[in-house]
Design a protein around this motif. Structure first.
Motif, PDB file in Angstrom:
ATOM      1  N   VAL A   1       0.853  -1.191   0.000  1.00  0.00           N
ATOM      2  CA  VAL A   1       0.000   0.000   0.000  1.00  0.00           C
ATOM      3  C   VAL A   1       0.888   1.239   0.000  1.00  0.00           C
ATOM      4  O   VAL A   1       1.693   1.431   0.910  1.00  0.00           O
ATOM      5  CB  VAL A   1      -0.938   0.014   1.225  1.00  0.00           C
ATOM      6  CG1 VAL A   1      -1.762   1.295   1.247  1.00  0.00           C
ATOM      7  CG2 VAL A   1      -1.851  -1.202   1.210  1.00  0.00           C
ATOM      8  N   LEU A   2       0.749   2.059  -1.019  1.00  0.00           N
ATOM      9  CA  LEU A   2       1.549   3.274  -1.165  1.00  0.00           C
ATOM     10  C   LEU A   2       0.700   4.489  -0.806  1.00  0.00           C
ATOM     11  O   LEU A   2      -0.420   4.648  -1.291  1.00  0.00           O
ATOM     12  CB  LEU A   2       2.047   3.401  -2.609  1.00  0.00           C
ATOM     13  CG  LEU A   2       3.011   4.545  -2.927  1.00  0.00           C
ATOM     14  CD1 LEU A   2       4.306   4.405  -2.124  1.00  0.00           C
ATOM     15  CD2 LEU A   2       3.331   4.563  -4.415  1.00  0.00           C
ATOM     16  N   THR A   3       1.234   5.344   0.090  1.00  0.00           N
ATOM     17  CA  THR A   3       0.508   6.522   0.560  1.00  0.00           C
ATOM     18  C   THR A   3       1.372   7.750   0.378  1.00  0.00           C
ATOM     19  O   THR A   3       2.564   7.730   0.697  1.00  0.00           O
ATOM     20  CB  THR A   3       0.150   6.385   2.051  1.00  0.00           C
ATOM     21  OG1 THR A   3      -0.538   5.165   2.269  1.00  0.00           O
ATOM     22  CG2 THR A   3      -0.721   7.544   2.511  1.00  0.00           C
ATOM     23  N   GLN A   4       0.790   8.804  -0.136  1.00  0.00           N
ATOM     24  CA  GLN A   4       1.512  10.069  -0.207  1.00  0.00           C
ATOM     25  C   GLN A   4       1.527  10.686   1.187  1.00  0.00           C
ATOM     26  O   GLN A   4       0.499  10.809   1.837  1.00  0.00           O
ATOM     27  CB  GLN A   4       0.848  11.025  -1.196  1.00  0.00           C
ATOM     28  CG  GLN A   4       1.596  12.340  -1.360  1.00  0.00           C
ATOM     29  CD  GLN A   4       0.979  13.230  -2.431  1.00  0.00           C
ATOM     30  OE1 GLN A   4       0.011  12.854  -3.072  1.00  0.00           O
ATOM     31  NE2 GLN A   4       1.543  14.412  -2.616  1.00  0.00           N
ATOM     32  N   GLY A   5       2.703  11.060   1.647  1.00  0.00           N
ATOM     33  CA  GLY A   5       2.830  11.637   2.976  1.00  0.00           C
ATOM     34  C   GLY A   5       3.624  10.728   3.892  1.00  0.00           C
ATOM     35  O   GLY A   5       3.993   9.606   3.539  1.00  0.00           O
ATOM     36  N   ASN A   6       3.885  11.208   5.098  1.00  0.00           N
ATOM     37  CA  ASN A   6       4.708  10.461   6.043  1.00  0.00           C
ATOM     38  C   ASN A   6       3.883   9.403   6.770  1.00  0.00           C
ATOM     39  O   ASN A   6       2.719   9.150   6.414  1.00  0.00           O
ATOM     40  CB  ASN A   6       5.390  11.418   7.027  1.00  0.00           C
ATOM     41  CG  ASN A   6       4.383  12.265   7.796  1.00  0.00           C
ATOM     42  OD1 ASN A   6       3.213  11.919   7.917  1.00  0.00           O
ATOM     43  ND2 ASN A   6       4.848  13.380   8.338  1.00  0.00           N
ATOM     44  N   TYR A   7       4.468   8.804   7.821  1.00  0.00           N
ATOM     45  CA  TYR A   7       3.788   7.696   8.488  1.00  0.00           C
ATOM     46  C   TYR A   7       2.470   8.143   9.124  1.00  0.00           C
ATOM     47  O   TYR A   7       1.469   7.416   9.073  1.00  0.00           O
ATOM     48  CB  TYR A   7       4.683   7.074   9.560  1.00  0.00           C
ATOM     49  CG  TYR A   7       3.996   5.908  10.235  1.00  0.00           C
ATOM     50  CD1 TYR A   7       3.982   4.652   9.643  1.00  0.00           C
ATOM     51  CD2 TYR A   7       3.318   6.078  11.438  1.00  0.00           C
ATOM     52  CE1 TYR A   7       3.321   3.588  10.232  1.00  0.00           C
ATOM     53  CE2 TYR A   7       2.643   5.011  12.035  1.00  0.00           C
ATOM     54  CZ  TYR A   7       2.657   3.778  11.426  1.00  0.00           C
ATOM     55  OH  TYR A   7       1.979   2.730  12.004  1.00  0.00           O
ATOM     56  N   SER A   8       2.429   9.322   9.716  1.00  0.00           N
ATOM     57  CA  SER A   8       1.189   9.789  10.335  1.00  0.00           C
ATOM     58  C   SER A   8       0.075   9.927   9.306  1.00  0.00           C
ATOM     59  O   SER A   8      -1.094   9.639   9.592  1.00  0.00           O
ATOM     60  CB  SER A   8       1.419  11.127  11.048  1.00  0.00           C
ATOM     61  OG  SER A   8       2.199  10.947  12.210  1.00  0.00           O
ATOM     62  N   ALA A   9       0.424  10.372   8.093  1.00  0.00           N
ATOM     63  CA  ALA A   9      -0.572  10.464   7.029  1.00  0.00           C
ATOM     64  C   ALA A   9      -1.103   9.077   6.668  1.00  0.00           C
ATOM     65  O   ALA A   9      -2.311   8.876   6.484  1.00  0.00           O
ATOM     66  CB  ALA A   9       0.041  11.137   5.803  1.00  0.00           C
ATOM     67  N   TYR A  10      -0.199   8.099   6.580  1.00  0.00           N
ATOM     68  CA  TYR A  10      -0.628   6.725   6.316  1.00  0.00           C
ATOM     69  C   TYR A  10      -1.517   6.204   7.444  1.00  0.00           C
ATOM     70  O   TYR A  10      -2.577   5.606   7.201  1.00  0.00           O
ATOM     71  CB  TYR A  10       0.577   5.802   6.148  1.00  0.00           C
ATOM     72  CG  TYR A  10       0.231   4.357   6.406  1.00  0.00           C
ATOM     73  CD1 TYR A  10      -0.474   3.620   5.456  1.00  0.00           C
ATOM     74  CD2 TYR A  10       0.561   3.746   7.617  1.00  0.00           C
ATOM     75  CE1 TYR A  10      -0.833   2.305   5.707  1.00  0.00           C
ATOM     76  CE2 TYR A  10       0.206   2.437   7.872  1.00  0.00           C
ATOM     77  CZ  TYR A  10      -0.487   1.713   6.916  1.00  0.00           C
ATOM     78  OH  TYR A  10      -0.857   0.414   7.174  1.00  0.00           O
ATOM     79  N   ALA A  11      -1.086   6.420   8.705  1.00  0.00           N
ATOM     80  CA  ALA A  11      -1.834   5.888   9.844  1.00  0.00           C
ATOM     81  C   ALA A  11      -3.244   6.469   9.888  1.00  0.00           C
ATOM     82  O   ALA A  11      -4.213   5.766  10.194  1.00  0.00           O
ATOM     83  CB  ALA A  11      -1.087   6.191  11.143  1.00  0.00           C
ATOM     84  N   HIS A  12      -3.382   7.774   9.554  1.00  0.00           N
ATOM     85  CA  HIS A  12      -4.704   8.402   9.543  1.00  0.00           C
ATOM     86  C   HIS A  12      -5.571   7.798   8.444  1.00  0.00           C
ATOM     87  O   HIS A  12      -6.745   7.457   8.686  1.00  0.00           O
ATOM     88  CB  HIS A  12      -4.555   9.907   9.344  1.00  0.00           C
ATOM     89  CG  HIS A  12      -5.860  10.647   9.297  1.00  0.00           C
ATOM     90  ND1 HIS A  12      -6.681  10.765  10.398  1.00  0.00           N
ATOM     91  CD2 HIS A  12      -6.489  11.293   8.272  1.00  0.00           C
ATOM     92  CE1 HIS A  12      -7.765  11.453  10.062  1.00  0.00           C
ATOM     93  NE2 HIS A  12      -7.670  11.788   8.784  1.00  0.00           N
ATOM     94  N   ALA A  13      -5.002   7.653   7.244  1.00  0.00           N
ATOM     95  CA  ALA A  13      -5.758   7.061   6.137  1.00  0.00           C
ATOM     96  C   ALA A  13      -6.139   5.620   6.457  1.00  0.00           C
ATOM     97  O   ALA A  13      -7.253   5.169   6.148  1.00  0.00           O
ATOM     98  CB  ALA A  13      -4.937   7.132   4.848  1.00  0.00           C
TER      99      ALA A  13
END
Length: 496
Positions: free
Chosen positions: A191-203
């Motif tokens: 799973v690829l997310t734009q943004g840092n780890y916090s952005a991934y964790a929120h999504a």
């Protein structure tokens, strides 16, 4: 700027289930990509596939030369500059430049590599990795052996380097500071997310909440279908029984047509079966639901309150070897029942030595006073545990632990059942750390002394420990370099 392409990647180690199945991914080589996921999901394996050290099905196209960290060191007795230049495609002056950008004095290059601290060795090898700007760095847990200041230095350095990279780390604060994209190995996919780890964790949290809601709706529909099918089946069976009753029974008020009743009950039975098929299909259609939700079981700890108000006094304590003091100044604190006291400070500041002194195991000189309540039992998590040997069953028996409690927490920490019969000394470093931690949790105790408990643990394990400590609120003295963990669990902080 170029693109790294992963096409139809499938990979498994011999005799094991697939780590990756038909995965496709494209990402830009200029991205600063954080690679996360549970231990055992294949993070290091993915780096080795990218660098061509492993081969699976499908194709991986990397237009730049992969540069792996940490590089193997042939002779640690050599001066650090020799080790660095052997590990680098760049020149010595370029390595010195990178150390300067890390705010690290390059004098350490002229000392034997083996004499450097773990954090200093990390910086030397990172400087060697980034000295050439023509490759693509693959960084496997560079935060190991780094204290909080060192992690901040490296995170700031990585944030400003011109190159893209992939970095594996379990330090959320570090990932947030150093990365701009996140690649996570979830249960079934990349799973690829734009943004840092916090952005991934929120999504991820939003996605999981949506899937939980859909799961609840599915369960409701299935329960309704099951009840309807059961009612239909019960009616059909009762009608079938009516064929053989007495049609002239007093009070029945009806003349029975057994053929009609049989045909009708058969139709109702068929409807019940059709409902069951619909129910099965509903389940099948939703098989993929929650496939990437991480179910993290709660850990347990055998904490037992001590009746003393204060369990530990440390008054004006200084540690030294001969004329060489370890602490920058004498330290004093009290540990009261229910306190979770964090000892923090840079590597070499004396945290582990102070714990050894508290336990009566320090080999140097001690001035000041240390008083540990004699009745207070204690449970340890150590950085090194060479005495953890043999099977888990024999280990539990030797330590007088509940074997079942030990296994339950190991399972919750993510250790596979297949490892339960393996001698501890043959387990991976991460699994050995989990044995040390699970043993501490299973020990009946009123006081926990934990020295860097998060080493080798993934973010999910860290969250398990955080929630457990917040719930139980045990008396604890802990050293750790992960600031998020310290902020979440500590009631007191003593800085060395």
């Amino acid at each position: 700027m170029s693109t790294i392409q992963i096409t139809h990647l499938t990979f498994a180690y011999p005799g094991q289930a697939n780590l990756f199945t038909n995965q496709n991914l494209n990402f830009d080589s200029s991205w600063k990509l954080g690679l996360t996921g549970r231990n055992g999901r294949g993070k290091t394996t993915l780096l080795n596939l990218i660098r061509g050290k492993l081969t699976g099905q499908g194709t991986i196209t990397v237009p730049l030369t992969p540069l792996y960290f940490p590089q193997p060191v042939k002779d640690a007795a050599q001066e650090a500059w020799v080790v660095a230049t052997e590990a680098s495609t760049g020149e010595l002056w370029e390595i010195q430049r990178e150390l300067s950008l890390m705010h690290t004095d390059d004098d350490l290059l002229y000392r034997p590599y083996e004499s450097l601290s773990g954090g200093e060795q990390t910086k030397v090898l990172l400087a060697a990795t980034f000295a050439s700007h023509t490759g693509f760095p693959l960084l496997d847990e560079p935060t190991n052996h780094l204290d909080i200041r060192g992690r901040d230095q490296i995170a700031g350095y990585l944030k400003h380097v011109s190159q893209g990279f992939i970095v594996i780390s379990h330090d959320r604060h570090f990932l947030d500071a150093a990365t701009d994209h996140t690649l996570t190995i979830e249960k079934q996919q990349l799973v690829l997310t734009q943004g840092n780890y916090s952005a991934y964790a929120h999504a991820k949290q939003l996605k999981d909440q949506s899937e939980y809601a859909e799961q609840a709706k599915l369960r409701h529909d299935i329960d309704r279908l099951k009840q309807t099918a059961a009612n239909k089946r019960q009616w059909s069976q009762s009608r079938e029984g009516d064929k053989y009753g007495n049609p002239h029974q007093k009070g029945s008020g009806a003349v029975y047509d057994t053929g009609f009743i049989g045909a009708r009950s058969a139709r109702v039975m068929q409807k019940a079966k059709n409902l069951e098929h619909r129910m099965d299909k509903a389940v099948t259609d939703k098989e993929s639901l929650l496939k990437n939700v991480e179910f993290i079981d709660s850990l347990t700890m055998n904490y037992q309150l001590d009746h003393h108000e204060t369990l530990l006094w440390v008054r004006n304590v200084q540690l030294s070897y001969g004329d060489h003091p370890l602490l920058s100044k004498p330290v004093s604190f009290e540990l009261n029942r229910g306190d979770r006291l964090a000892l923090i400070g840079p590597n070499g500041s004396g945290k582990s030595s102070l714990i050894a002194a508290i336990l009566g195991q320090f080999k140097g000189d001690i001035t000041g006073e240390i008083q540990l309540t004699e009745t207070a039992s204690r449970s340890l998590v150590r950085q090194h545990y060479p005495d953890n040997l043999g099977t888990l069953n024999a280990f539990a028996e030797k330590r007088q632990l509940s074997y079942q409690d030990l296994l339950n927490n190991l399972k919750k920490l993510g250790m596979p059942r297949t490892a339960f019969k393996t001698p501890i000394q043959q387990l991976s470093a991460g699994q050995q750390k989990k044995v040390e931690l699970a043993a501490s949790l299973a020990t009946p105790t009123s006081l926990y002394l934990w020295d860097e408990p998060l080493n080798y643990l993934d973010i999910f394990n860290q969250e398990q420990l955080t929630k457990l400590i917040q719930s139980v609120q045990p008396t604890m003295l802990v050293t750790e370099h992960d600031r998020d963990f310290i902020e979440a669990i500590s009631t007191k902080v003593v800085t060395l």
